[in-house]
Design a protein around this motif. Structure first.
Motif, PDB file in Angstrom:
ATOM      1  N   LEU A   1       0.894  -1.321  -0.167  1.00  0.00           N
ATOM      2  CA  LEU A   1       0.115   0.165  -0.041  1.00  0.00           C
ATOM      3  C   LEU A   1       0.828   1.303  -0.010  1.00  0.00           C
ATOM      4  CD1 LEU A   1      -2.497  -1.403   2.447  1.00  0.00           C
ATOM      5  CD2 LEU A   1      -2.911  -0.972   0.085  1.00  0.00           C
ATOM      6  N   GLY A   2       2.194   1.127  -0.113  1.00  0.00           N
ATOM      7  CA  GLY A   2       3.034   2.266  -0.062  1.00  0.00           C
ATOM      8  C   GLY A   2       4.224   1.898  -0.511  1.00  0.00           C
ATOM      9  N   LEU A   3       4.999   2.823  -1.077  1.00  0.00           N
ATOM     10  CA  LEU A   3       6.596   2.769  -1.296  1.00  0.00           C
ATOM     11  C   LEU A   3       7.104   4.144  -1.026  1.00  0.00           C
ATOM     12  CD1 LEU A   3       8.844   1.090  -3.074  1.00  0.00           C
ATOM     13  CD2 LEU A   3       7.935   2.466  -4.939  1.00  0.00           C
ATOM     14  N   ARG A   4       8.300   4.236  -0.496  1.00  0.00           N
ATOM     15  CA  ARG A   4       9.014   5.376  -0.001  1.00  0.00           C
ATOM     16  C   ARG A   4      10.539   5.103   0.120  1.00  0.00           C
ATOM     17  NH1 ARG A   4       5.868   6.098   5.794  1.00  0.00           N
ATOM     18  NH2 ARG A   4       7.159   4.481   7.084  1.00  0.00           N
ATOM     19  N   ILE A   5      11.283   5.877  -0.274  1.00  0.00           N
ATOM     20  CA  ILE A   5      12.828   6.122  -0.306  1.00  0.00           C
ATOM     21  C   ILE A   5      13.260   7.160   0.876  1.00  0.00           C
ATOM     22  CG2 ILE A   5      15.074   6.353  -1.224  1.00  0.00           C
ATOM     23  CD1 ILE A   5      13.482   5.380  -3.803  1.00  0.00           C
ATOM     24  N   GLY A   6      14.413   6.683   1.713  1.00  0.00           N
ATOM     25  CA  GLY A   6      14.826   7.444   2.635  1.00  0.00           C
ATOM     26  C   GLY A   6      15.607   8.661   1.976  1.00  0.00           C
ATOM     27  N   SER A   7      15.460   9.630   2.654  1.00  0.00           N
ATOM     28  CA  SER A   7      16.076  11.020   2.172  1.00  0.00           C
ATOM     29  C   SER A   7      17.661  10.826   1.435  1.00  0.00           C
ATOM     30  CB  SER A   7      16.135  12.120   2.968  1.00  0.00           C
ATOM     31  OG  SER A   7      16.929  11.722   4.266  1.00  0.00           O
ATOM     32  N   SER A   8      18.383  10.024   2.080  1.00  0.00           N
ATOM     33  CA  SER A   8      19.679   9.769   1.644  1.00  0.00           C
ATOM     34  C   SER A   8      19.710   8.509   0.801  1.00  0.00           C
ATOM     35  CB  SER A   8      20.764   9.677   2.734  1.00  0.00           C
ATOM     36  OG  SER A   8      20.779  10.729   3.494  1.00  0.00           O
ATOM     37  N   ALA A   9      18.555   7.751   0.641  1.00  0.00           N
ATOM     38  CA  ALA A   9      18.349   6.629  -0.345  1.00  0.00           C
ATOM     39  C   ALA A   9      19.245   5.209   0.570  1.00  0.00           C
ATOM     40  CB  ALA A   9      19.030   6.629  -1.520  1.00  0.00           C
ATOM     41  N   GLU A  10      19.326   5.556   1.694  1.00  0.00           N
ATOM     42  CA  GLU A  10      20.011   4.566   2.844  1.00  0.00           C
ATOM     43  C   GLU A  10      18.864   3.193   2.692  1.00  0.00           C
ATOM     44  OE1 GLU A  10      18.323   6.814   5.888  1.00  0.00           O
ATOM     45  OE2 GLU A  10      18.868   7.273   3.947  1.00  0.00           O
ATOM     46  N   TRP A  11      17.823   3.362   2.558  1.00  0.00           N
ATOM     47  CA  TRP A  11      16.813   2.316   2.522  1.00  0.00           C
ATOM     48  C   TRP A  11      15.437   2.785   1.424  1.00  0.00           C
ATOM     49  CZ3 TRP A  11      12.494   4.883   4.026  1.00  0.00           C
ATOM     50  CH2 TRP A  11      12.553   6.048   5.075  1.00  0.00           C
ATOM     51  N   CYS A  12      14.891   1.766   1.229  1.00  0.00           N
ATOM     52  CA  CYS A  12      13.493   1.691   0.475  1.00  0.00           C
ATOM     53  C   CYS A  12      12.631   1.111   1.292  1.00  0.00           C
ATOM     54  CB  CYS A  12      13.648   1.173  -0.865  1.00  0.00           C
ATOM     55  SG  CYS A  12      12.281   1.122  -1.933  1.00  0.00           S
ATOM     56  N   GLU A  13      11.356   1.667   1.761  1.00  0.00           N
ATOM     57  CA  GLU A  13      10.270   0.910   2.529  1.00  0.00           C
ATOM     58  C   GLU A  13       9.094   0.604   1.578  1.00  0.00           C
ATOM     59  OE1 GLU A  13      11.414   2.602   6.861  1.00  0.00           O
ATOM     60  OE2 GLU A  13       9.971   3.594   5.770  1.00  0.00           O
ATOM     61  N   LEU A  14       8.750  -0.689   1.993  1.00  0.00           N
ATOM     62  CA  LEU A  14       7.272  -0.827   1.357  1.00  0.00           C
ATOM     63  C   LEU A  14       6.348  -1.005   2.639  1.00  0.00           C
ATOM     64  CD1 LEU A  14       7.906  -3.822  -1.090  1.00  0.00           C
ATOM     65  CD2 LEU A  14       7.244  -1.666  -1.618  1.00  0.00           C
ATOM     66  N   LEU A  15       5.002  -0.371   2.369  1.00  0.00           N
ATOM     67  CA  LEU A  15       4.111  -0.223   3.619  1.00  0.00           C
ATOM     68  C   LEU A  15       3.151  -1.452   3.237  1.00  0.00           C
ATOM     69  CD1 LEU A  15       3.422   3.465   3.641  1.00  0.00           C
ATOM     70  CD2 LEU A  15       5.153   2.198   4.741  1.00  0.00           C
ATOM     71  N   VAL A  16       3.163  -2.531   4.136  1.00  0.00           N
ATOM     72  CA  VAL A  16       2.087  -3.490   3.655  1.00  0.00           C
ATOM     73  C   VAL A  16       1.299  -3.935   4.960  1.00  0.00           C
ATOM     74  CG1 VAL A  16       4.144  -4.496   2.346  1.00  0.00           C
ATOM     75  CG2 VAL A  16       3.956  -5.292   4.580  1.00  0.00           C
TER      76      VAL A  16
ATOM     77  N   SER B   1      -8.215  -2.544  -3.093  1.00  0.00           N
ATOM     78  CA  SER B   1      -6.982  -3.081  -3.179  1.00  0.00           C
ATOM     79  C   SER B   1      -6.735  -4.498  -2.964  1.00  0.00           C
ATOM     80  CB  SER B   1      -6.162  -2.376  -2.049  1.00  0.00           C
ATOM     81  OG  SER B   1      -4.838  -2.900  -1.910  1.00  0.00           O
ATOM     82  N   GLY B   2      -5.914  -5.020  -3.762  1.00  0.00           N
ATOM     83  CA  GLY B   2      -5.870  -6.584  -3.723  1.00  0.00           C
ATOM     84  C   GLY B   2      -4.632  -7.086  -2.984  1.00  0.00           C
ATOM     85  N   GLN B   3      -4.659  -8.335  -2.940  1.00  0.00           N
ATOM     86  CA  GLN B   3      -3.222  -9.011  -2.407  1.00  0.00           C
ATOM     87  C   GLN B   3      -2.274  -9.569  -3.072  1.00  0.00           C
ATOM     88  OE1 GLN B   3      -6.625 -10.005  -1.191  1.00  0.00           O
ATOM     89  NE2 GLN B   3      -6.735  -8.033   0.173  1.00  0.00           N
ATOM     90  N   MET B   4      -1.077  -9.803  -2.709  1.00  0.00           N
ATOM     91  CA  MET B   4      -0.204 -10.526  -3.374  1.00  0.00           C
ATOM     92  C   MET B   4      -0.365 -11.815  -3.320  1.00  0.00           C
ATOM     93  SD  MET B   4       3.499  -8.606  -3.383  1.00  0.00           S
ATOM     94  CE  MET B   4       4.158  -9.224  -1.480  1.00  0.00           C
ATOM     95  N   TYR B   5      -0.328 -12.815  -4.176  1.00  0.00           N
ATOM     96  CA  TYR B   5      -0.434 -14.336  -4.404  1.00  0.00           C
ATOM     97  C   TYR B   5       0.560 -14.841  -5.085  1.00  0.00           C
ATOM     98  CZ  TYR B   5      -3.047 -12.919  -8.668  1.00  0.00           C
ATOM     99  OH  TYR B   5      -3.226 -12.623  -9.866  1.00  0.00           O
ATOM    100  N   GLY B   6       0.776 -15.972  -4.750  1.00  0.00           N
ATOM    101  CA  GLY B   6       1.911 -16.770  -5.588  1.00  0.00           C
ATOM    102  C   GLY B   6       2.792 -17.468  -4.692  1.00  0.00           C
ATOM    103  N   TRP B   7       3.170 -16.995  -3.523  1.00  0.00           N
ATOM    104  CA  TRP B   7       4.144 -17.605  -2.667  1.00  0.00           C
ATOM    105  C   TRP B   7       5.768 -17.328  -2.932  1.00  0.00           C
ATOM    106  CZ3 TRP B   7       2.424 -19.517   1.750  1.00  0.00           C
ATOM    107  CH2 TRP B   7       0.849 -19.819   1.627  1.00  0.00           C
ATOM    108  N   ARG B   8       5.929 -16.846  -4.352  1.00  0.00           N
ATOM    109  CA  ARG B   8       7.315 -16.516  -4.789  1.00  0.00           C
ATOM    110  C   ARG B   8       7.342 -15.137  -5.028  1.00  0.00           C
ATOM    111  NH1 ARG B   8      11.934 -19.494  -6.558  1.00  0.00           N
ATOM    112  NH2 ARG B   8      13.539 -18.106  -5.865  1.00  0.00           N
ATOM    113  N   PHE B   9       8.410 -14.348  -4.141  1.00  0.00           N
ATOM    114  CA  PHE B   9       8.466 -12.975  -4.415  1.00  0.00           C
ATOM    115  C   PHE B   9      10.104 -12.448  -4.404  1.00  0.00           C
ATOM    116  CE2 PHE B   9       4.830 -13.678  -1.594  1.00  0.00           C
ATOM    117  CZ  PHE B   9       3.587 -13.528  -2.706  1.00  0.00           C
ATOM    118  N   LEU B  10      10.870 -13.381  -4.181  1.00  0.00           N
ATOM    119  CA  LEU B  10      12.237 -12.974  -4.009  1.00  0.00           C
ATOM    120  C   LEU B  10      13.007 -13.577  -5.028  1.00  0.00           C
ATOM    121  CD1 LEU B  10      12.531 -12.951  -0.077  1.00  0.00           C
ATOM    122  CD2 LEU B  10      13.186 -11.292  -1.337  1.00  0.00           C
TER     123      LEU B  10
END
Length: 218
Positions: free
Chosen positions: A21-36, A98-107
């Protein structure tokens, strides 16, 4: 975290049927966050009433987002351009369902983006490639003007998990809560009955207003 086959599968199990439900990156790009929102069952008690989690992907190298409109035949249209991450946030904020992820494989699975066009909607280069991991996410969702699929990948070095208030959640607890949910569902545990889930979801906080009244998914 441990990136062997067992560790990877444990994370993917915890993410199955999660809402992105969201995607954001830190101001120095040290991390990327997914809101789930995740499906989490603690060791004791009912399903966790606050399903919000932050997936913090540390030292991201590249973030890609693909936005396409759903077609009547079940396929998707061409990539719709997104100017920046603010446009991604604007899209999430405008959803009506909004829907959900499915399929069991994401990495670490390149086949998940095999149908992508040569140029996605947005590519953000964050820094040097310091890790070999890649997370794929998607949300089949809708706005007042119809259905969409927004999806993306993040290449990163390591993963940490936080609650919505910033409290860390160990990878061991995160994956155990997810595994326990699916085991309980398969064994028809009474903690996952329709009524139990409705009670747990009453007043449940959500990343987006339109998700707070989501239907029972058990």
């Amino acid at each position: 975290m441990r990136w062997d086959e067992q560790g990877r599968t444990a994370v993917e199990t915890a993410l199955n049927e999660a809402d992105v439900l969201g995607l954001r990156i830190g101001s120095s790009a040290e991390w990327c966050e997914l809101l789930v929102h995740v499906l989490a069952l603690p060791e004791s008690g009912p399903i966790d009433p606050d399903a919000r989690r932050i997936l913090r992907l540390n030292a991201p190298a590249r973030v890609r987002v693909l936005l396409r409109k759903s077609l009547p035949d079940g396929g998707f249209g061409p990539a719709l351009p997104l100017a920046d991450l603010a446009a991604v946030e604007e899209f999430f904020a405008g959803l009506t369902w909004s829907g959900q992820m499915y399929g069991w494989r994401f990495l670490d699975e390149p086949a998940l983006t095999a149908d992508w066009p040569a140029e996605p909607s947005l590519t953000v280069h964050c820094g040097p490639d310091t890790g070999a991991r890649e997370l794929y996410w998607f949300n089949e969702c809708g706005r007042t003007d119809g259905g969409y699929c927004i999806e993306g990948t993040v290449s990163f070095a390591d993963l940490t998990v936080l609650r919505a208030n910033g409290t860390p959640v160990s990878i061991a607890d995160f994956t155990a809560d997810g595994r326990r949910y699916w085991q309980a569902l398969n064994s028809r545990d009474e903690r996952l009955s329709g009524e139990a889930q409705r009670v747990a979801q009453t007043g449940t906080p959500g990343w987006r207003l339109y998700t707070r009244a989501s239907a029972d998914r058990g």
